[in-house]
Design a protein around this motif. Structure first.
Motif, PDB file in Angstrom:
ATOM      1  N   TRP A 593     -15.628 -14.616   0.628  1.00 36.58           N
ATOM      2  CA  TRP A 593     -14.506 -15.284  -0.600  1.00 36.58           C
ATOM      3  C   TRP A 593     -15.174 -16.422  -1.333  1.00 36.58           C
ATOM      4  O   TRP A 593     -16.321 -17.015  -1.022  1.00 36.58           O
ATOM      5  N   HIS A 595     -13.526 -19.651  -3.420  1.00 34.03           N
ATOM      6  CA  HIS A 595     -12.479 -20.701  -3.694  1.00 34.03           C
ATOM      7  C   HIS A 595     -12.713 -21.243  -5.146  1.00 34.03           C
ATOM      8  O   HIS A 595     -13.777 -21.862  -5.162  1.00 34.03           O
ATOM      9  N   LEU A 616      -9.627 -13.836  -0.640  1.00 33.04           N
ATOM     10  CA  LEU A 616      -9.550 -15.396  -0.363  1.00 33.04           C
ATOM     11  C   LEU A 616      -8.414 -15.520   0.565  1.00 33.04           C
ATOM     12  O   LEU A 616      -8.526 -16.533   1.458  1.00 33.04           O
ATOM     13  N   THR A 617      -7.205 -14.857   0.414  1.00 34.47           N
ATOM     14  CA  THR A 617      -5.946 -15.101   1.221  1.00 34.47           C
ATOM     15  C   THR A 617      -5.820 -14.128   2.344  1.00 34.47           C
ATOM     16  O   THR A 617      -4.970 -14.243   2.997  1.00 34.47           O
ATOM     17  N   GLY A 621      -6.005 -17.890   4.009  1.00 33.02           N
ATOM     18  CA  GLY A 621      -6.946 -18.774   3.770  1.00 33.02           C
ATOM     19  C   GLY A 621      -7.458 -19.688   4.531  1.00 33.02           C
ATOM     20  O   GLY A 621      -7.936 -20.785   4.359  1.00 33.02           O
ATOM     21  N   LEU A 624     -10.024 -23.195   4.423  1.00 32.47           N
ATOM     22  CA  LEU A 624      -9.437 -23.919   3.401  1.00 32.47           C
ATOM     23  C   LEU A 624      -8.881 -25.151   3.681  1.00 32.47           C
ATOM     24  O   LEU A 624      -8.083 -25.202   4.479  1.00 32.47           O
ATOM     25  N   GLU A 628      -6.976 -27.643  -1.054  1.00 32.39           N
ATOM     26  CA  GLU A 628      -7.332 -26.279  -1.831  1.00 32.39           C
ATOM     27  C   GLU A 628      -6.282 -25.263  -1.752  1.00 32.39           C
ATOM     28  O   GLU A 628      -6.136 -24.315  -2.604  1.00 32.39           O
ATOM     29  N   ARG A 629      -5.691 -25.290  -0.627  1.00 29.98           N
ATOM     30  CA  ARG A 629      -4.369 -24.344  -0.665  1.00 29.98           C
ATOM     31  C   ARG A 629      -3.289 -24.658  -1.497  1.00 29.98           C
ATOM     32  O   ARG A 629      -2.778 -23.748  -2.559  1.00 29.98           O
ATOM     33  N   LEU A 632      -4.173 -23.395  -5.059  1.00 30.98           N
ATOM     34  CA  LEU A 632      -3.878 -21.956  -5.109  1.00 30.98           C
ATOM     35  C   LEU A 632      -2.319 -21.711  -5.361  1.00 30.98           C
ATOM     36  O   LEU A 632      -2.177 -20.900  -6.337  1.00 30.98           O
ATOM     37  N   LEU A 657      -0.120 -18.349   2.665  1.00 32.85           N
ATOM     38  CA  LEU A 657      -0.707 -19.886   2.450  1.00 32.85           C
ATOM     39  C   LEU A 657      -0.030 -20.896   3.320  1.00 32.85           C
ATOM     40  O   LEU A 657      -0.500 -22.118   3.700  1.00 32.85           O
TER      41      LEU A 657
END
Length: 926
Positions: A593, A595, A616-617, A621, A624, A628-629, A632, A657
């Motif tokens: 992944w 970010h 990525l998710t 996540g 992360l 960072e979440r 997104l 998330l």
């Protein structure tokens, strides 16, 4: 200055949360943020192209009347003040005040006219003092200027202009010298930023004129007098008056001069900092116990900022004064920081955690100003960002160092999200914008300057490195201490400290509006390291009048984080061209992944192409950070609005998330869900939408309940009002509404039955489904209480009734003489925000516009032009534009406010049409 913007702003408060939900300011916490827009005086200055011939009586009769050409927006730079002495006689019980001032002026040549700022002042006498002799002088007011015409030319050299004058301290205003009544006692205060010192005394009211000030106040014996500097002497007369003379200040621009008069009481907060500076809280009479949190937090924050700057606090004392009345926000005056009392003061028991954190965040901002803005002042208003952006950015640092559990990094990302929403408008201004009219100055105090400026600073700090950036800031302050500076001066210091030429990259974000949209495609060639193909253009939402083919380019610091078989890496580049490549040199294989924005430091929206977002998710996540979440989730809101992400995928992302055990992620998910406005949901799908909201948040809200538990952490106590709002409003939770009604009725009998945070949640939930009986109980309570916090709670709740007849009855309070229209304004905004009452509130606004305009201070009345931003249909847009277009020019900056309001409506209409089909399909499963 902490500015309303209108939310924004930058602090973890419920109003900012609701702005992030896609709404305009809605003060459910009733922290009186209305005055955060704090200085919008109407300007009446003459056009610089129009020569003015004064009437013959304005000059000695034996002289010919000269033809005068007023200066433009700025006074002539060749005529400069050296220092100024001001003596004022102030009685808070009276509207009129009188004063005298001596201004030492340096004249480069002999002159027959000297221009100063002076608005709404009556000059009783004026003369130039030259070598001890008095030169008879006439005065002519022209707009917000005064021209002084000596009988014979004065100069070159230094002369003294002596003026005696009178003015007015208006009640229920928020700028200039103004007055407030609190619990039967009267107080006089000041708020001069940006253009209101000229309403207090004749002066050179521009930031570049930075001079020492010596202030003397003649006041009644029973009143206290406070100003920027410590008291030098106090004398008492037999007439019941006293004269308080203050020490001369260090060089200050006029907008930072401040004073207050009235029966304030003092709370000793000890000493702080390298110089052991005395710290006091000054509060309205009888409210000393409510300043406990302010007294506890202020010295600690000051010491942390001193350590970061590496230089002591630069002034002789630190008083923090709570302004009585409904005034909100805060102002960074050296030695006399002012706060709206609702923000600074809290109840002895059951205080709001939201209020405490909001105060601390704001206080960190105002204390940072003691270096940024006070010690070093921008030379002109186009560099306001050197004040406000820096203060916001540094406040997050100070808060994180002091209280790491408050997650300053997440608060920073939230504020960044607010800025991105505001910056998507084509009518958005740039951070550093040319100032061509007074309206441009007022417009600069917005979320672009505060939130976007702070986000851009965080991005470039990360790019050059925190230590090097700190060294650049220290060099800048050392080089310009006690003076003024420009953006170019800051760039010079930063480039010197970092060894990088930062000017062009930084300027690409300062000098043009808008948000970069950076698309990223992961490529994994067999014979080379994995890489990201990058592409940038301006982000524009659906319905935007901006053209995608208009070339705009930024120099974007792009930093990504990736993982290969459990091992993480990081890569950065500066994307200067429309396309570019970022090699992931540390990756040994194609990453699992990527970010797109490490810790949310980059000021851009990222579009992950292909299956990169899914990868990525995929596991929620994992790995992360919370920041960072949240990035997104913010990007998902924006990409839905631009058509780059299907609404169904975005709503699924909220579920992926979110972690129920993490309040910040719950609220991030709630913000994403609520960004899909009720207007987007077809009527036939409203019940499905409510069930969807319940599926995500209902169980947790019911477990959390409406009352705090003894072992509950602060984060859950702060989550409650947000989550209850979401579930009772969008989720229409009947169980919580019924429980809220019971608790609301109990609170009406016993105000101690609920802490402040719970009271906001309870009354708001009860009102949403409230009936006439509850409405009447709230009205009766409002009539019988003068306690400001209780009135805020009651008025906010009265704005939350969805029944049309009850809504109209609440709106009527805005016109009741016994009710301050400022405190009742949340009723109007709450009803405009809610779909069931929007039309009722708009009809009321049109019918009573002139009455409302007269009842509101000049600083707040322009907000009425923003009310149309709640609409999302062509018919109401047409009605709003037709009604308000004739009024816009009567407000300072009104045309811009109206243009942005109408653009918001257009964007909403376009998004509604584009999103409805996909949203309807998604909601069918609920």
């Amino acid at each position: 200055m902490e500015n309303a913007e209108p939310a924004r702003r930058f602090v973890p408060r419920l109003e900012a949360f609701l702005v992030r939900l896609g709404h305009i300011v809605l003060p459910l916490l009733a922290l009186c943020a209305w005055a955060c827009a704090a200085s919008r005086p109407a300007s009446t200055s003459s056009s610089p192209e129009t020569p003015v011939r004064p009437p013959t009586a304005a000059v000695p009769v034996e002289e010919a009347a000269p033809v005068l050409t007023p200066p433009g927006l700025r006074l002539p730079p060749s005529v400069r003040p050296v220092r100024q002495t001001v003596t004022l006689e102030l009685d808070p019980r009276r509207e009129s005040f009188s004063g005298t001032t001596d201004i030492e002026i340096a004249l480069p040549q002999a002159t027959s006219e000297v221009w100063l700022h002076g608005e709404a002042l009556s000059v009783r006498d004026a003369a130039f003092i030259v070598a001890g002799s008095r030169v008879r002088t006439s005065t002519l007011p022209i707009g917000d200027l005064l021209v002084f015409l000596p009988r014979e030319p004065v100069g070159p050299g230094t002369v003294t202009l002596r003026v005696a004058f009178t003015g007015r301290a208006l009640a229920r205003e928020g700028s200039g010298i103004y007055r407030e009544e609190d619990a039967g006692r009267w107080y006089t205060m000041t708020q001069f930023q940006p253009l209101a010192a000229r309403r207090a005394f004749p002066c050179f009211d521009e930031p570049s004129f930075k001079i020492p000030w010596r202030l003397t106040l003649r006041v009644r014996e029973e009143d206290g007098a406070y100003a920027n500097a410590p008291v030098e002497a106090e004398t008492h007369g037999p007439d019941g008056w006293k004269t308080v003379r203050f020490q001369t200040t260090p060089p200050l621009p006029s907008y930072l001069v401040a004073f207050a008069v009235g029966p304030f009481q003092s709370v000793d907060a000890g000493v702080a900092g390298h110089h052991r500076v005395p710290v006091r809280m000054l509060v309205p009479h009888g409210r000393t116990a409510e300043a406990a949190w302010a007294a506890q937090s202020t010295p600690r924050l000051l010491e942390r900022l001193e350590a970061w700057f590496g230089t002591p606090y630069p002034y002789a004392k630190l008083d923090v004064l709570a302004l009585p009345g409904t005034q909100g926000g805060a102002m960074e005056h050296p030695g006399l920081i002012t706060f709206g009392a609702p923000l600074m003061l809290g109840p002895v028991e059951g205080d709001s955690l939201w209020r405490q954190r909001y105060f601390a965040q704001t206080q960190a901002h105002e204390l940072a100003h003691q270096w940024f803005g006070n010690l070093v002042t921008p030379a002109w208003w186009d560099d306001l960002w050197l004040n406000e952006s820096f203060a916001d950015w540094l406040a997050y640092k100070a808060m994180t160092q002091w209280k790491p559990e408050w997650r300053g990094d997440v608060r920073r990302v939230e504020a960044r999200g607010d800025a991105l929403v505001e910056d998507r408008l084509v009518s958005a201004r740039s951070i550093r914008q040319p100032i061509e009219a007074p309206g441009d100055i007022h417009a600069a105090f917005d979320g672009i300057t505060y939130n976007k400026g702070a986000a851009v600073l965080a991005m470039f700090e990360s790019w050059v490195g925190p230590d090097a950036f700190q060294e650049g800031v220290r060099r800048y302050l050392d080089a310009h201490a006690r003076g003024t500076a420009t953006t170019a001066d800051f760039f010079d210091a930063l480039s010197s400290a970092t060894g990088k030429d930062v000017a062009s990259a930084f300027s690409s974000f300062l000098d043009q509006p808008g948000v970069p949209r950076v698309a990223m495609a992961l490529e994994c060639p067999k014979d080379a390291p994995p890489r990201l193909a990058l592409e940038q253009r301006r982000y524009l939402p659906l319905g935007s009048p901006g053209a995608h083919d208009v070339p705009m380019r930024w120099q974007v610091p792009v930093c990504v984080r990736y993982a290969v078989k459990g091992r993480e890496g990081r890569a950065c580049t500066l994307l200067s061209e429309p396309t570019g490549t970022l090699e992931l040199e540390g990756a040994t294989a194609c990453p699992d992944w990527v970010h797109p924005n490490v810790e949310g430091r980059g000021y851009y929206h990222a579009v992950l192409r292909g299956d990169a977002l899914e990868r990525l998710t995929r596991h929620g996540g994992k790995g992360l950070s919370v920041a960072e979440r949240r990035v997104l989730l913010d990007d998902a809101q924006a990409l839905v609005a631009s058509g780059d992400l299907a609404v169904a995928r975005a709503l699924a992302l909220a579920s992926r998330l979110m972690r129920p055990e993490d309040p910040d992620l719950v609220m991030g998910a709630a913000a994403l869900v609520a960004s899909v406005r009720d207007d987007f949901v077809p009527r036939t799908s409203m019940a499905n939408h409510a069930r969807f909201v319940q599926s995500l948040f209902g169980a947790q809200a019911r477990r959390l309940g409406l009352l705090p538990r003894p072992d509950e952490g602060d984060d859950l106590r702060m989550l409650r009002p947000r989550l209850v709002w979401m579930v009772t409003q969008a989720g229409e939770d009947a169980h919580l509404r019924a429980e809220a009604r019971k608790l609301a009725l109990r609170w009406l009998e016993d105000r101690r039955s609920l802490p402040m945070d719970s009271a906001h949640a309870v009354l708001g939930a009860a009102a949403a489904g409230g009936d006439a009986a509850l409405h009447l109980r709230l009205l009766e309570a409002l009539r019988t209480t003068t306690e400001r916090r209780e009135r805020d709670l009651l008025l906010t709740a009265l704005g939350g009734f969805h029944d049309a007849a009850l809504a109209r009855a609440s709106l009527a309070l805005l016109l009741v003489p016994e009710v301050d229209a400022r405190e009742a304004l949340p009723i109007l905004f709450r009803q405009l925000e809610a779909l069931p009452t929007r039309a009722v509130a708009f009809d009321f606004l049109r019918e009573h516009f002139e009455a409302l305009r007269e009842r509101l201070p000049r600083d707040i009345a322009p907000w009425l032009l923003s009310t149309g931003g709640f609409f999302c249909d062509a018919e109401h847009r047409k009605q709003f534009a037709s009604f308000f277009e004739p009024h816009a020019s009567a407000f300072e900056g009104g045309e811009r406010i109206l243009a942005q309001t109408l653009e918001r409506v257009d964007l909403c209409i376009a998004q509604r049409e584009a999103l409805r089909p996909g949203l309807e399909r998604f909601l069918r499963r609920y």
